[in-house]
Enzyme design. Structure first.
Site, PDB file in Angstrom:
ATOM      1  N   ARG A  56     -95.957  -5.866 -86.068  1.00 53.07           N
ATOM      2  CA  ARG A  56     -94.782  -5.842 -86.939  1.00 53.07           C
ATOM      3  C   ARG A  56     -93.492  -5.640 -86.148  1.00 53.07           C
ATOM      4  NH1 ARG A  56     -94.269  -1.258 -89.571  1.00 53.07           N
ATOM      5  NH2 ARG A  56     -96.432  -1.238 -90.241  1.00 53.07           N
ATOM      6  N   TYR A 109     -71.695 -13.894-100.132  1.00 50.79           N
ATOM      7  CA  TYR A 109     -72.868 -14.631-100.633  1.00 50.79           C
ATOM      8  C   TYR A 109     -73.391 -13.957-101.913  1.00 50.79           C
ATOM      9  CZ  TYR A 109     -77.474 -16.889-100.021  1.00 50.79           C
ATOM     10  OH  TYR A 109     -78.617 -17.619-100.164  1.00 50.79           O
ATOM     11  N   ASP A 181     -71.370 -10.890 -92.411  1.00 43.92           N
ATOM     12  CA  ASP A 181     -72.278 -12.032 -92.496  1.00 43.92           C
ATOM     13  C   ASP A 181     -71.572 -13.179 -91.775  1.00 43.92           C
ATOM     14  OD1 ASP A 181     -73.611 -14.368 -93.239  1.00 43.92           O
ATOM     15  OD2 ASP A 181     -74.077 -13.644 -95.253  1.00 43.92           O
ATOM     16  N   LYS A 206     -80.162 -21.297 -91.202  1.00 42.26           N
ATOM     17  CA  LYS A 206     -79.149 -22.346 -91.122  1.00 42.26           C
ATOM     18  C   LYS A 206     -79.195 -22.995 -89.733  1.00 42.26           C
ATOM     19  CE  LYS A 206     -78.548 -21.036 -95.261  1.00 42.26           C
ATOM     20  NZ  LYS A 206     -77.733 -19.924 -95.712  1.00 42.26           N
TER      21      LYS A 206
END
Ligand SMILES: *Cc1c(COP(=O)(O)O)cnc(C)c1O
Length: 388
Positions: A56, A109, A181, A206
């Site tokens: 993890r 966003y 962001d 993206k």
């Protein structure tokens, strides 16, 4: 040698000598890392074992990507998460407790806003949205319990820039963490830590991946904030996986040439829209004369091939639907940052509260891909002609 960006993007995150001679770092999948001795096990508890501690927390494939992004972005540390949204929510969770207050740019966003309005509100954290153009006026909104200022420059629907250095300077005087962001700018085209951010967030979905085939988030940070962010990242279990990291590394190898072509085509098309009588406003921070261009020029060196075109109010929804439905090369779909062109009519309902939206006409968000720019223009021109 002080290597240039293109060289770094080609060479970071791979070491053939340690990978069976392979050019690319392989996909190393594991939950469990084996410790040959108790001393190794104990070293892993101190984060000092060379192979890490547990799946993890990342395998060499994951670290190859995070190391590459860290270097490109100029961060001290970079952590990866399962999606852009999980990077946003993990970063916010790392900073707040019940009774705290957040300042969030009005153009963020939608899911960022929803996390503040639902989960954080439920935990007793209050959010104030501010006009992205606020600049030093942010000082008046700061309260004794303000913990975070969250920016998104430019916002990915309305393309409003923020004066990051001015806001960060004021925030830091009050010990407030500045998060941003930065998906639009990518790790290539702004230096978040030089501008005063403490946490830089990206949706690697993206341009970093660049091929519309995975979801991933990035949180880059400073030495000072890293322990806090790392602990929350671990406790939230917000990890990604080696398969997607392999693909994202493959994507980031070509991010520079892809973006050079896509940015150039986007600017050419944005400028062409300005010459069309159907258009009320084009918002692309890199376009001279566009809203936010002066700040973009001061703080950024490039950005996404993503911008907004607002049509004049006389064009009805039915007409704009005709424009969109007839497009051959522009697909309608969420996300952006792949190699393909996309278009969406944007809806701001519920996504703004601090500042008014100046338009009555329909706004289209356009992503320019790697197709031939003249083909794209012809498709859009035919679309605009359907408005008549
Ligand atoms: C897409 C996007 C996100 C969310 O990223 P996912 O990887 O889809 O979760 C966050 N911020 C911006 C600006 C985005 O465009």
């Amino acid at each position: 040698m002080d290597k240039k960006l293109a060289t770094k993007l080609t060479n970071l995150g791979r070491n053939p000598a340690e990978n069976a001679g392979a050019v690319n770092t392989g996909i190393i999948r594991t939950s469990t890392i084996i410790f040959p001795t108790v001393a190794d096990l104990e070293a892993s508890e101190r984060d000092e074992y060379r192979h890490g501690s547990y799946g993890r927390h990342g395998t060499p494939t994951v670290h190859a990507l995070s190391d590459t992004i860290r270097e490109i972005e100029g961060a001290d540390h970079t952590l990866l998460t399962s999606s852009g949204v999980s990077a946003i929510t993990t970063a916010l969770m790392s900073a707040v407790k019940t009774g705290d207050h957040l300042l969030v740019a009005d153009c963020v966003y939608g899911p960022t806003r929803a996390f503040c309005d639902f989960e954080l509100k439920r935990l007793g954290v209050e959010t104030t949205y501010f006009d992205p153009a606020i600049g030093t006026g942010i000082a008046e909104l700061i309260r004794p319990n303000t913990r975070v200022v969250f920016l998104e420059a430019p916002g990915s629907l309305t393309f409003e820039m923020q004066d990051i250095p001015a806001i960060a300077e004021i925030a830091h005087k009050h010990n407030i963490i500045v998060m941003g962001d930065n998906t639009w700018a990518t790790p290539l085209y702004m230096k978040p830590f030089e501008l005063g951010m403490d946490v830089s967030i990206h949706s690697a979905t993206k341009y970093i991946s660049g091929h519309s085939d995975l979801l991933m988030g990035v949180m880059s940070t400073t030495k000072a904030y890293y322990p806090t962010l790392l602990n929350t990242h671990k406790r939230m279990g917000a990890c990604t996986n080696p398969e997607d990291c392999y693909l994202a590394l493959r994507g980031i190898r070509t991010i520079l040439p892809r973006l050079e072509i896509q940015q150039k085509s986007a600017l050419e098309i944005a400028e062409w829209f300005l010459s069309r009588k159907e258009v009320a406003e084009v918002r692309h921070p890199a376009l001279p004369g566009s809203l936010g261009h002066e700040i973009w020029k001061r703080d950024f060196t490039g950005g996404a091939a993503l911008f907004a075109v607002t049509l004049k109010p006389e064009y009805s929804k039915a007409k704009v639907d005709d424009l969109l439905n007839g497009l051959e090369l522009f697909a309608m779909g969420y996300s952006w940052g792949g190699y393909e062109s996309l278009i969406l009519p944007i809806k701001l309902g519920g996504l703004r509260s601090a500042s008014a939206w100046p338009h009555k006409g329909i706004t289209l968000r356009i992503h320019i891909g790697l197709e031939d720019v003249n083909d794209l223009k012809a498709d859009l021109a035919a679309g605009l002609n359907r408005l008549a």
